[in-house]
Design a protein around this motif. Sequence first.
Motif, PDB file in Angstrom:
ATOM      1  N   ALA A   1       0.750  -1.023  -0.125  1.00 32.01           N
ATOM      2  CA  ALA A   1       0.032   0.083   0.010  1.00 32.01           C
ATOM      3  C   ALA A   1       0.707   1.321   0.169  1.00 32.01           C
ATOM      4  N   THR A   2       2.096   1.124   0.533  1.00 36.79           N
ATOM      5  CA  THR A   2       2.865   2.409   0.886  1.00 36.79           C
ATOM      6  C   THR A   2       3.899   2.735  -0.326  1.00 36.79           C
ATOM      7  N   VAL A   3       4.586   1.713  -0.696  1.00 40.82           N
ATOM      8  CA  VAL A   3       5.649   1.789  -1.878  1.00 40.82           C
ATOM      9  C   VAL A   3       5.384   0.804  -3.023  1.00 40.82           C
ATOM     10  N   GLY A   4       4.283   0.210  -3.206  1.00 39.43           N
ATOM     11  CA  GLY A   4       4.038  -0.690  -4.445  1.00 39.43           C
ATOM     12  C   GLY A   4       3.676   0.120  -5.657  1.00 39.43           C
ATOM     13  N   HIS A   5       3.531   1.376  -5.930  1.00 36.21           N
ATOM     14  CA  HIS A   5       3.178   2.146  -6.925  1.00 36.21           C
ATOM     15  C   HIS A   5       4.128   2.794  -7.594  1.00 36.21           C
ATOM     16  N   VAL A   6       5.509   2.735  -6.781  1.00 40.34           N
ATOM     17  CA  VAL A   6       6.529   3.516  -7.286  1.00 40.34           C
ATOM     18  C   VAL A   6       7.278   2.546  -8.415  1.00 40.34           C
ATOM     19  N   LYS A   7       8.034   3.008  -9.528  1.00 31.87           N
ATOM     20  CA  LYS A   7       8.912   2.087 -10.446  1.00 31.87           C
ATOM     21  C   LYS A   7       9.514   1.075  -9.628  1.00 31.87           C
ATOM     22  N   GLY A   8       9.159  -0.177  -9.908  1.00 33.24           N
ATOM     23  CA  GLY A   8      10.065  -1.219  -9.342  1.00 33.24           C
ATOM     24  C   GLY A   8       9.615  -1.308  -8.014  1.00 33.24           C
ATOM     25  N   GLY A   9       8.268  -1.031  -7.630  1.00 29.10           N
ATOM     26  CA  GLY A   9       7.818  -0.850  -6.402  1.00 29.10           C
ATOM     27  C   GLY A   9       7.690  -2.148  -5.871  1.00 29.10           C
ATOM     28  N   LEU A  10       7.431  -3.417  -6.507  1.00 27.22           N
ATOM     29  CA  LEU A  10       7.294  -4.518  -5.571  1.00 27.22           C
ATOM     30  C   LEU A  10       8.590  -5.218  -5.260  1.00 27.22           C
ATOM     31  N   GLY A  11       9.815  -4.490  -5.728  1.00 24.26           N
ATOM     32  CA  GLY A  11      10.967  -4.944  -5.213  1.00 24.26           C
ATOM     33  C   GLY A  11      11.189  -4.116  -3.836  1.00 24.26           C
ATOM     34  N   TYR A  12      10.702  -2.627  -3.832  1.00 23.61           N
ATOM     35  CA  TYR A  12      10.853  -2.044  -2.603  1.00 23.61           C
ATOM     36  C   TYR A  12       9.946  -2.534  -1.540  1.00 23.61           C
ATOM     37  N   VAL A  13       8.817  -3.275  -2.044  1.00 18.23           N
ATOM     38  CA  VAL A  13       7.709  -3.995  -1.026  1.00 18.23           C
ATOM     39  C   VAL A  13       8.683  -4.954  -0.287  1.00 18.23           C
ATOM     40  N   ALA A  14       9.321  -5.828  -1.182  1.00 22.43           N
ATOM     41  CA  ALA A  14      10.063  -7.075  -0.600  1.00 22.43           C
ATOM     42  C   ALA A  14      11.209  -6.515   0.409  1.00 22.43           C
ATOM     43  N   ILE A  15      11.598  -5.417   0.042  1.00 21.97           N
ATOM     44  CA  ILE A  15      12.745  -4.905   0.953  1.00 21.97           C
ATOM     45  C   ILE A  15      12.046  -4.607   2.427  1.00 21.97           C
TER      46      ILE A  15
ATOM     47  N   CYS B   1      12.579  -5.895   6.358  1.00 26.50           N
ATOM     48  CA  CYS B   1      12.901  -5.246   7.339  1.00 26.50           C
ATOM     49  C   CYS B   1      11.744  -5.381   8.445  1.00 26.50           C
ATOM     50  N   ILE B   2      10.510  -5.197   8.239  1.00 24.89           N
ATOM     51  CA  ILE B   2       9.578  -5.169   9.272  1.00 24.89           C
ATOM     52  C   ILE B   2       9.449  -6.617   9.893  1.00 24.89           C
TER      53      ILE B   2
ATOM     54  N   SER C   1      14.278 -11.494  -8.823  1.00 21.38           N
ATOM     55  CA  SER C   1      13.214 -11.224  -7.670  1.00 21.38           C
ATOM     56  C   SER C   1      13.508 -12.078  -6.634  1.00 21.38           C
ATOM     57  N   ALA C   2      13.852 -13.403  -6.844  1.00 16.82           N
ATOM     58  CA  ALA C   2      14.137 -14.268  -5.793  1.00 16.82           C
ATOM     59  C   ALA C   2      15.203 -13.832  -5.359  1.00 16.82           C
ATOM     60  N   GLY C   3      16.438 -13.661  -5.990  1.00 21.14           N
ATOM     61  CA  GLY C   3      17.516 -12.981  -5.433  1.00 21.14           C
ATOM     62  C   GLY C   3      17.475 -11.703  -4.599  1.00 21.14           C
ATOM     63  N   LEU C   4      16.638 -11.152  -4.781  1.00 17.62           N
ATOM     64  CA  LEU C   4      16.300  -9.823  -3.855  1.00 17.62           C
ATOM     65  C   LEU C   4      15.761 -10.170  -2.604  1.00 17.62           C
ATOM     66  N   ILE C   5      14.871 -11.146  -2.826  1.00 16.14           N
ATOM     67  CA  ILE C   5      13.925 -11.709  -1.711  1.00 16.14           C
ATOM     68  C   ILE C   5      15.072 -12.315  -0.553  1.00 16.14           C
TER      69      ILE C   5
ATOM     70  N   ALA D   1      20.795  -0.471   1.360  1.00 17.33           N
ATOM     71  CA  ALA D   1      21.703  -0.989   0.476  1.00 17.33           C
ATOM     72  C   ALA D   1      21.250  -1.752  -0.660  1.00 17.33           C
ATOM     73  N   LEU D   2      20.061  -2.539  -0.360  1.00 15.42           N
ATOM     74  CA  LEU D   2      19.259  -3.328  -0.859  1.00 15.42           C
ATOM     75  C   LEU D   2      18.490  -2.417  -1.883  1.00 15.42           C
ATOM     76  N   ALA D   3      17.906  -1.550  -1.351  1.00 16.52           N
ATOM     77  CA  ALA D   3      17.086  -0.554  -2.093  1.00 16.52           C
ATOM     78  C   ALA D   3      17.799   0.190  -3.189  1.00 16.52           C
ATOM     79  N   ALA D   4      19.011   0.584  -2.842  1.00 15.60           N
ATOM     80  CA  ALA D   4      19.951   1.203  -3.803  1.00 15.60           C
ATOM     81  C   ALA D   4      20.417   0.397  -5.106  1.00 15.60           C
ATOM     82  N   ALA D   5      20.560  -0.924  -4.638  1.00 12.37           N
ATOM     83  CA  ALA D   5      20.957  -1.988  -5.625  1.00 12.37           C
ATOM     84  C   ALA D   5      19.619  -2.097  -6.572  1.00 12.37           C
ATOM     85  N   TRP D   6      18.537  -2.237  -6.131  1.00 10.36           N
ATOM     86  CA  TRP D   6      17.321  -2.499  -6.809  1.00 10.36           C
ATOM     87  C   TRP D   6      17.162  -1.335  -7.689  1.00 10.36           C
ATOM     88  N   TRP D   7      17.189  -0.369  -7.103  1.00 13.67           N
ATOM     89  CA  TRP D   7      17.022   1.109  -8.056  1.00 13.67           C
ATOM     90  C   TRP D   7      17.763   1.234  -9.174  1.00 13.67           C
TER      91      TRP D   7
END
Length: 425
Positions: A84-98, A102-103, A136-140, A184-190
Amino acid sequence: MAVTIFITSLIGTIALGLPIAFALLLVGVAMMMHLDMFDAQIVAQNLINGANSFPLLAVPFFMLAGEIMNAGGLSKRIVNIALATVGHVKGGLGYVAILASCILASLSGSAVADAAALSALLVPMMVAAGHDRKRSAGLIAAGGIIGPVIPPSIGFIVFGVATGVSISKLFLAGILPGLMMGLALAAAWWIYSRSEDVQPQPKKSAREIRRAVIEGSWALGLPLIIILGLKFGIFTPTEAAVVAAVYALFVAIVIYRELKLSQIYDVVVSAAKTTSVVMLLVAAAMVSSWMVTVAELPFLLVELLEPLLDSPTLLLLAIMITIILVGTSMDMTPTILILAPVLMPVVKAAGIDPVYFGVLFIINTSIGLITPPVGTVLNVVAGTGKMSMDEIVRGVWPFLLAQFAVLFLLVLFPELILTPLRWLT
């Protein structure tokens, strides 16, 4: 000669394919025979004393809390908040995973449990959205290893028991480094997602975001309770584990109503099986640890590394590289139990803060969970995502490099850990 016996017997038993717990037990017996002091009563006594530890009671309760969260809908609601919070940005599902990693890290403390839950939920969603499956699996998988760093952490508990370092301080010291791993993961995913032609998810309305946060607020309350309880001395880490398990059970049954009473038995059995593996490792390691102390191996190691004692940074770099190499072929718990008690005297002799070293050690062994050829978390995500080990190794390497960058940044700048620790304590 004692060092040779220790290393050759350990490597030899592992090379034969013996389970690590039995390998550690035989290492202790081999050293006893070398020192001509074999006594079955000593073996039995150390086995019992190894598992007879009040701080170790936290392990089964945190394991149980993690199982309840996955079965009771808490993990799913954490993912919904991130969507709901970050899913809409470009590559959003990656940020969702990150963000979800953390949570969830602040809920269970288990890399395997977090990675398994997120890969089952998010890999199909990311593939359906057009993201590359292996990336995607590598990010998770890389996000899953944040679990042992952000409190509560089973790795910190085992490290604290093995070395006598305050578990509460380890918990508090792991917060910022864990968040740095997420950044760091968010930067690599970006960097990676800029080259992808994937349409982002539709932006959620304020009402949908509010609803997701309200539904997940009960799950979000758990890390807050644990951190505040430890900060103000309301309970110990062991008592915090009990609070986590009871709280998760209450939320899963009474609030979310997704965990049925008939499912509790299976959840408890699953947690007990995982706990038994950890406890047997700890008990067996106590035999070899006792012999390591009797043979004065730590003092021999201090003498060997004496030229580096005047340069703590170089010493830490050498130790970190050694742990990285060990981590490629050994899981987190045995690595802690074998290396931490041996290295701690060296660290103290060099004037390095034990809590700071503990955080670096756990980050390093966590990275080992996504380092081939063993890579426990890689195997879990590969199985859940229905892909080969080769595929997920190709997918994880950019994120593996990002985690290594955080590790060596913390080695070079210890105040990144020590300053927040002073604020929190």
